[in-house]
Design a protein around this motif. Structure first.
Motif, short mmCIF file in Angstrom:
data_model
loop_
_atom_site.label_atom_id
_atom_site.label_comp_id
_atom_site.label_asym_id
_atom_site.label_seq_id
_atom_site.Cartn_x
_atom_site.Cartn_y
_atom_site.Cartn_z
N UNK A 328 -1.76 -2.79 1.37
CA UNK A 328 -1.90 -1.34 0.99
C UNK A 328 -1.06 -0.47 1.60
N UNK A 329 0.05 -1.18 2.39
CA UNK A 329 1.03 -0.40 3.22
C UNK A 329 1.86 0.31 2.60
N UNK A 330 2.46 1.48 2.95
CA UNK A 330 3.64 2.28 2.12
C UNK A 330 4.66 1.24 1.50
N UNK A 331 5.23 1.99 0.56
CA UNK A 331 6.54 1.21 -0.03
C UNK A 331 7.74 1.00 1.11
N UNK A 335 15.96 -2.09 4.83
CA UNK A 335 16.45 -3.58 4.64
C UNK A 335 15.72 -4.30 5.63
N UNK A 336 15.68 -3.52 7.00
CA UNK A 336 14.85 -4.45 8.12
C UNK A 336 13.49 -4.77 7.65
N UNK A 337 12.88 -3.87 7.06
CA UNK A 337 11.40 -4.32 6.65
C UNK A 337 11.46 -5.23 5.76
N UNK A 338 12.45 -5.07 4.71
CA UNK A 338 12.48 -6.28 3.56
C UNK A 338 12.66 -7.55 4.16
N UNK A 339 13.55 -7.53 5.10
CA UNK A 339 13.77 -9.14 5.82
C UNK A 339 12.38 -9.69 6.53
N UNK A 340 11.48 -8.66 7.04
CA UNK A 340 10.48 -9.23 8.03
C UNK A 340 9.36 -9.40 6.87
N UNK A 341 9.10 -8.14 6.35
CA UNK A 341 7.74 -8.36 5.53
C UNK A 341 7.86 -9.06 4.33
N UNK A 342 8.91 -9.10 3.80
CA UNK A 342 9.01 -9.91 2.52
C UNK A 342 9.64 -11.47 2.60
N UNK A 343 9.56 -11.90 4.04
CA UNK A 343 10.28 -13.17 4.21
C UNK A 343 9.87 -14.19 3.41
N UNK A 344 8.45 -14.56 3.04
CA UNK A 344 8.12 -15.69 2.41
C UNK A 344 7.80 -15.20 0.93
N UNK A 413 0.55 31.48 -1.80
CA UNK A 413 -0.11 30.92 -3.02
C UNK A 413 0.62 29.64 -3.45
N UNK A 414 1.27 28.89 -2.34
CA UNK A 414 2.18 27.66 -2.68
C UNK A 414 1.18 26.55 -1.88
N UNK A 415 1.07 25.58 -2.51
CA UNK A 415 0.23 24.14 -1.84
C UNK A 415 1.12 23.01 -2.31
N UNK A 416 1.71 22.91 -1.22
CA UNK A 416 2.81 21.63 -1.16
C UNK A 416 1.74 20.42 -0.89
N UNK A 417 1.53 19.47 -2.01
CA UNK A 417 0.89 18.39 -1.97
C UNK A 417 1.62 17.26 -1.70
N UNK A 418 1.43 16.37 -0.69
CA UNK A 418 2.49 15.47 -0.39
C UNK A 418 2.53 14.31 -1.27
N UNK A 419 3.69 13.53 -1.36
CA UNK A 419 3.48 12.39 -2.10
C UNK A 419 2.42 11.37 -1.88
N UNK A 420 2.12 10.42 -2.77
CA UNK A 420 1.00 9.53 -2.44
C UNK A 420 1.20 8.84 -1.31
N UNK A 421 0.43 8.93 -0.22
CA UNK A 421 0.37 8.50 1.18
C UNK A 421 -0.15 6.90 1.12
N UNK A 422 -1.15 6.79 0.48
CA UNK A 422 -1.87 5.53 0.34
C UNK A 422 -3.19 5.53 1.16
N UNK A 423 -3.98 4.29 1.22
CA UNK A 423 -5.27 4.25 1.71
C UNK A 423 -4.96 4.15 3.57
N UNK A 424 -5.54 5.32 4.06
CA UNK A 424 -5.54 5.38 5.48
C UNK A 424 -6.17 4.44 6.17
N UNK A 425 -5.91 3.18 6.09
CA UNK A 425 -6.55 2.18 6.87
C UNK A 425 -5.55 1.20 7.77
N UNK A 426 -4.40 1.40 7.85
CA UNK A 426 -3.49 0.71 8.62
C UNK A 426 -2.58 1.56 9.19
#
Ligand SMILES: [Zn+2]
Ligand SMILES: [Zn+2]
Length: 763
Positions: A328-331, A335-344, A413-426
């Motif tokens: 459930x981590x963010x997108x 490149x550095x994250x790809x190399x470590x997190x998608x290693x296998x 009158x402006x509500x800046x709704x953030x992009x989808x953040x994800x599940x706040x559990x990590x």
């Protein structure tokens, strides 16, 4: 001679609107000016009255593809006898400006992209005033090349000439570039070794054709891609992502869309729009593997939205494009994250050297008959465009819910709704949350005076809020989850009077400390009163039962029918072949009221029925059991089960589920199919909701109904609910700018946190 002041609201900045207005005025021989303001675009137009009328007509008809006009107001003012039309310096309150969302590649760019004579023939970063990255490459406002990750690329002379020429379609296109001066792609093995090739994209395409799974850097982050017709690869991807059944999205060219899904003209219009969302469309039998979306009547499909996507689809017409992240981590965007997190997980990654500054998931939704696009995830193509609030608010930050988190930063009158953040559990998601809060504060120049959070004392979003106000002179308020749902829907639809609010949802901490989720309210933006709900039922071990719906089935059946039945009768009929020991444990928990929550959740009721029918007993992603129950429901069934509505001591209507469960069990005994039972169950929920709403209409004299909550992502339920309620002369409102799931919570929190409207306006 006449002069009009024209104000245009909507997405009209960073999308080529001013040059368009300039050219239109020039052609019609009109004078005046156009400029950006904090709220949109302002035009003063002067000349022959007939031609001004023509100008106004063509303004909406011929507007730039990526612009969305929400409102045009026209006022007559006195002429100034001007001769020329000019583009004026922007007029921003405190130097403030809106940021355009990322925009899918436009038609004109595609023409050049596929034209061998064009200097940008097959250039994978082609863009113009009407299209290209915006939000994802911006460091700071105002939107200007040196404030984006394009600042590292110095424009060549050809590009610069286009950029400065008002008659060129790249006039002021900040990310403009070409083969000479723009970014480039490269291909790497996952260990970081670069593949030596002149054609990294072509090489990546070959790898996918050979059955490899590779990561591809796009607009808002990386995708993991593979050939959707290669079933063994798709199966491998399921194992690698540890995602047994949750559907993958597919990217496909418009010409091939009809081969894999049924698509109506309205659906086509939406999927082709500059947002280019993932749309859930009815699946056809095709060469796309069943494994892509197993046992699912829909397929999540999107059209290519970055130039590089077109190159892939030429050779691989059906491409799995799922977000590159773990669990459930963010997108992933680096490149550095790809190399470590998608290693296998993947063997290669195709990347480019234009930095992604702000990650942004693909937006997702479906088309709701006669009502338009219904958003499930609001991200790329939408953020960070503000959503208008029904009334002006103080500078507010609402920290949102725990699952499917978005936060909202609001002012006036402006509500800046953030992009989808994800599940706040990590910790990664939490980091992303803080990063975006800081950016939003800086971009939109809002330093909150009020922090609003969910009532749940243990939610991370609550703790974040408490942390934020520590040692600061800030106000803090907690608001109930389902009230935030209803008020969010009221606010989005600008309903100021009293309405019936129906929140059907999974989990939300109730005012009485129980877990709510099937609540009926009467109220307005100002105040909400709970007036009806499902009876409270035991949820043994909380979270554990949400993951294992069979535990909910056992608990509900035991609670309703007592100890004998669960052992003798039900275990046989219902095939509840679980270790008797676990059944005993659950029974003990209920008898001794130990480690037990009490819930009125509609989501749990769906889970219970799904498990009883043996459809889904354990889930691998959120709401899977309820989703599968929807998918088996047979169309055209009118029957429903009996139910009982009583009243509790607080004068709330209570729906008792005894008769409903009994009806289901009798049907199982009679050998009635799951498909019919599921349909009857759905019909029952609609029937008792209508029954309660009619009672409420008689008592309170209200006729408007708003629907909110994750359960309304169920299309069978939502469509039937709308139809039956409208047949009974209710006026039904749903979400159309925000998701009906918890993605709408923070917007509702902003409105509620700003308290009592009546008192405020009379001050
Ligand atoms: Zn373009
Ligand atoms: Zn160039």
């Amino acid at each position: 001679m006449a002069r009009s002041l024209v104000q245009v609201k909507g997405i009209v900045q960073g999308v080529g609107f001013r040059p368009f207005v300039y050219r239109l005025a020039y052609r019609l021989n009109l004078a005046g000016f156009v400029r950006n303001t904090s709220y949109g675009v302002e035009i003063e137009i002067e000349g022959n009255a007939k031609r001004i009328k023509e100008f106004l007509k063509r303004l909406s008809l011929e507007k730039p593809v990526a612009s969305i006009i929400e409102l045009i107001t026209v006022k007559q003012i006195s002429p100034r006898r001007e001769k020329r039309f000019v583009i004026k310096q922007s007029k921003f309150a405190e130097g403030f400006t809106q940021i355009s969302p990322d925009i899918a590649t436009c038609k004109d760019c595609l023409k050049e992209f596929f034209n061998p004579a064009d200097r940008r023939f097959r250039f994978p970063f082609i863009n113009c005033t009407n299209c290209g990255p915006r939000y994802s490459i911006i460091y700071n406002t105002p939107y200007d090349r040196k404030q984006t990750s394009m600042k590292e690329f110095k424009m060549c002379l050809d590009c610069e000439n286009e950029f400065r020429d008002i008659n060129n379609r790249r006039f002021h296109a900040q990310p403009d570039c070409c083969f000479v001066c723009g970014p480039e792609f490269s291909l790497y093995r996952i260990d970081g070794r670069k593949i030596k090739t002149k054609d990294p994209i072509g090489e990546a395409i070959n790898l996918i054709k050979k059955g490899e799974i590779i990561a591809i850097k796009g607009i808002g982050g990386f995708h993991i891609a593979c050939d959707a017709t290669n079933c063994s690869t798709v199966k491998k991807l399921r194992v690698l992502k540890n995602r047994p059944t949750k559907p993958f999205a597919i990217m496909v060219n418009e010409k091939d869309l009809g081969k894999i899904v049924k698509v109506t003209s309205q659906e086509k219009k939406m999927i082709k729009s500059p947002v280019a969302p993932v749309m859930l469309l009815e699946k056809k039998k095709s060469e796309v593997c069943e494994e892509v979306a197993p046992n699912n009547p829909y397929l999540g499909v999107m059209l290519p939205y970055a130039p590089v996507h077109y190159l892939f689809l030429e050779k691989i017409p059906f491409l799995v494009m799922t977000s590159a992240n773990i669990a459930d981590e963010p997108l992933i965007k680096e490149d550095t994250e790809i190399k470590t997190k998608l290693k296998r997980k993947v063997s290669f990654y195709l990347t480019h050297n234009r930095k992604i500054i702000n990650r942004c998931d693909d937006s997702v939704g479906f088309y709701l008959k006669e009502r338009g696009f219904s958003i499930i995830r609001r991200s790329r193509g939408y953020v960070p465009v503000p959503i208008e609030l029904p009334l002006s608010v103080r500078k507010t930050l609402a920290t949102g819910p725990y699952l499917k988190n978005t936060f909202t930063l609001a002012d006036k009158k402006n509500a800046y709704v953030s992009p989808h953040i994800g599940d706040l559990d990590n910790s990664e998601t939490l980091k992303f949350f803080y990063e975006m809060v800081e950016k939003y504060k800086r971009w939109f120049k809002i330093e909150p005076e009020l922090i609003v959070h969910d009532l749940h004392p243990d939610y991370l979003s609550t703790k974040i809020a408490q942390e934020m106000v520590k040692n600061k002179n800030l106000e803090i308020k907690g608001v109930q989850h389902h009230i935030a749902h209803i008020v969010s829907c009221l606010g989005e639809n600008k309903i100021f009077e009293k309405a019936i609010g129906i929140a059907f949802d999974g989990t939300g901490y109730g005012i009485d400390g129980n877990i709510w989720g099937s609540e009926f309210f009467i109220g307005d933006l100002n105040q909400q009163k709970r007036v009806a709900h499902l009876e409270y039922l035991p949820l043994p071990g909380g979270e554990e039962s949400i993951k294992k719906p069979y535990r909910i089935a056992i608990a509900y059946l035991y609670k309703i029918f007592g100890p004998d039945l669960i052992h003798k009768d039900f275990t046989k009929i219902l095939n509840l072949n679980y270790p008797l020991k676990e059944i005993d444990t659950i029974i003990k928990m209920i008898d001794q009221n130990y480690n037990l929550a009490h819930t009125s959740s509609m989501g749990r009721f769906f889970d219970c029925v799904s498990a009883i029918l043996g459809i889904t007993r354990e889930i691998t992603y959120e709401a899977e059991a309820a989703i599968n129950l929807e998918y088996v429901a047979k169309k055209g069934i009118k029957d429903y089960y009996s139910y009982e509505i009583g009243k509790n001591i607080d004068d709330e209507f209570i729906v008792h589920i005894f008769l409903i469960l009994e009806g289901i069990i009798n049907d199982i005994k009679r050998g009635i199919s799951k498909n019919i039972i599921s349909a009857k169950f759905h019909n029952t929920v609609v029937q008792f909701s209508l029954d309660i709403a009619r009672k409420l209409r008689r008592i309170y004299g209200v006729n408007k109904v708003v629907l909110s909550g994750g359960v309304f992502q169920n299309r069978y339920l939502l469509n039937l609910m709308i139809r039956r309620f409208e047949d009974s002369d209710f006026k039904v409102f749903t979400h159309h700018k925000l998701p009906t799931n918890d993605g709408c919570i923070s917007y509702g929190q902003v409105i509620l946190g700003n308290g009592n409207w009546e008192i405020r306006s009379s001050k």
